[in-house]
Scaffold this motif. Sequence first.
Motif, PDB file in Angstrom:
ATOM      1  N   GLU A  61       0.824  -1.206   0.000  1.00  0.00           N
ATOM      2  CA  GLU A  61       0.000   0.000   0.000  1.00  0.00           C
ATOM      3  C   GLU A  61       0.862   1.261   0.000  1.00  0.00           C
ATOM      4  O   GLU A  61       0.537   2.260  -0.625  1.00  0.00           O
ATOM      5  N   GLN A  88      -7.445   9.390  -3.538  1.00  0.00           N
ATOM      6  CA  GLN A  88      -8.198   8.135  -3.436  1.00  0.00           C
ATOM      7  C   GLN A  88      -7.333   7.028  -2.844  1.00  0.00           C
ATOM      8  O   GLN A  88      -7.779   6.280  -1.970  1.00  0.00           O
ATOM      9  N   GLU A  92      -8.073   5.153   0.715  1.00  0.00           N
ATOM     10  CA  GLU A  92      -8.246   3.697   0.772  1.00  0.00           C
ATOM     11  C   GLU A  92      -7.211   3.062   1.693  1.00  0.00           C
ATOM     12  O   GLU A  92      -7.526   2.152   2.454  1.00  0.00           O
ATOM     13  N   GLU A  95      -8.190   3.733   5.260  1.00  0.00           N
ATOM     14  CA  GLU A  95      -9.347   2.910   5.643  1.00  0.00           C
ATOM     15  C   GLU A  95      -8.964   1.440   5.822  1.00  0.00           C
ATOM     16  O   GLU A  95      -9.320   0.814   6.819  1.00  0.00           O
TER      17      GLU A  95
END
Length: 119
Positions: A61, A88, A92, A95
Amino acid sequence: MFSESARLYDPIYRPFKEGAVRQGTATIALDELPYTARAKKIIELSMRAARDLNHDYVGTEHLLLGMIMEENGIAAQVLTSMGVTREQALAETIELTGANVDPAHLTFGPPLTLLEWVR
């Protein structure tokens, strides 16, 4: 006619078709594979992203965020052409990892050196 999957991934292959990606000329030893300057920058940006998100590891990530932040690379161009934005990807990542940070306060300042990362 192209299949649906071929059309979906066409932006990935476009840089190769258009000559933006070329074969290198470096000689590589069997036990050594050098990083390009851009790859090193992406790794440094990934380390910064991980640190700013209060993570004690660099995962895929963070590499994604590093690729997007290195705006001139092929990866960033492909992601952008597919509609992926830095905001974005960051949202993400926050989250999915459960990071306890406010994205509005993240700047991902200059890349860290390895020495700074281990401090």
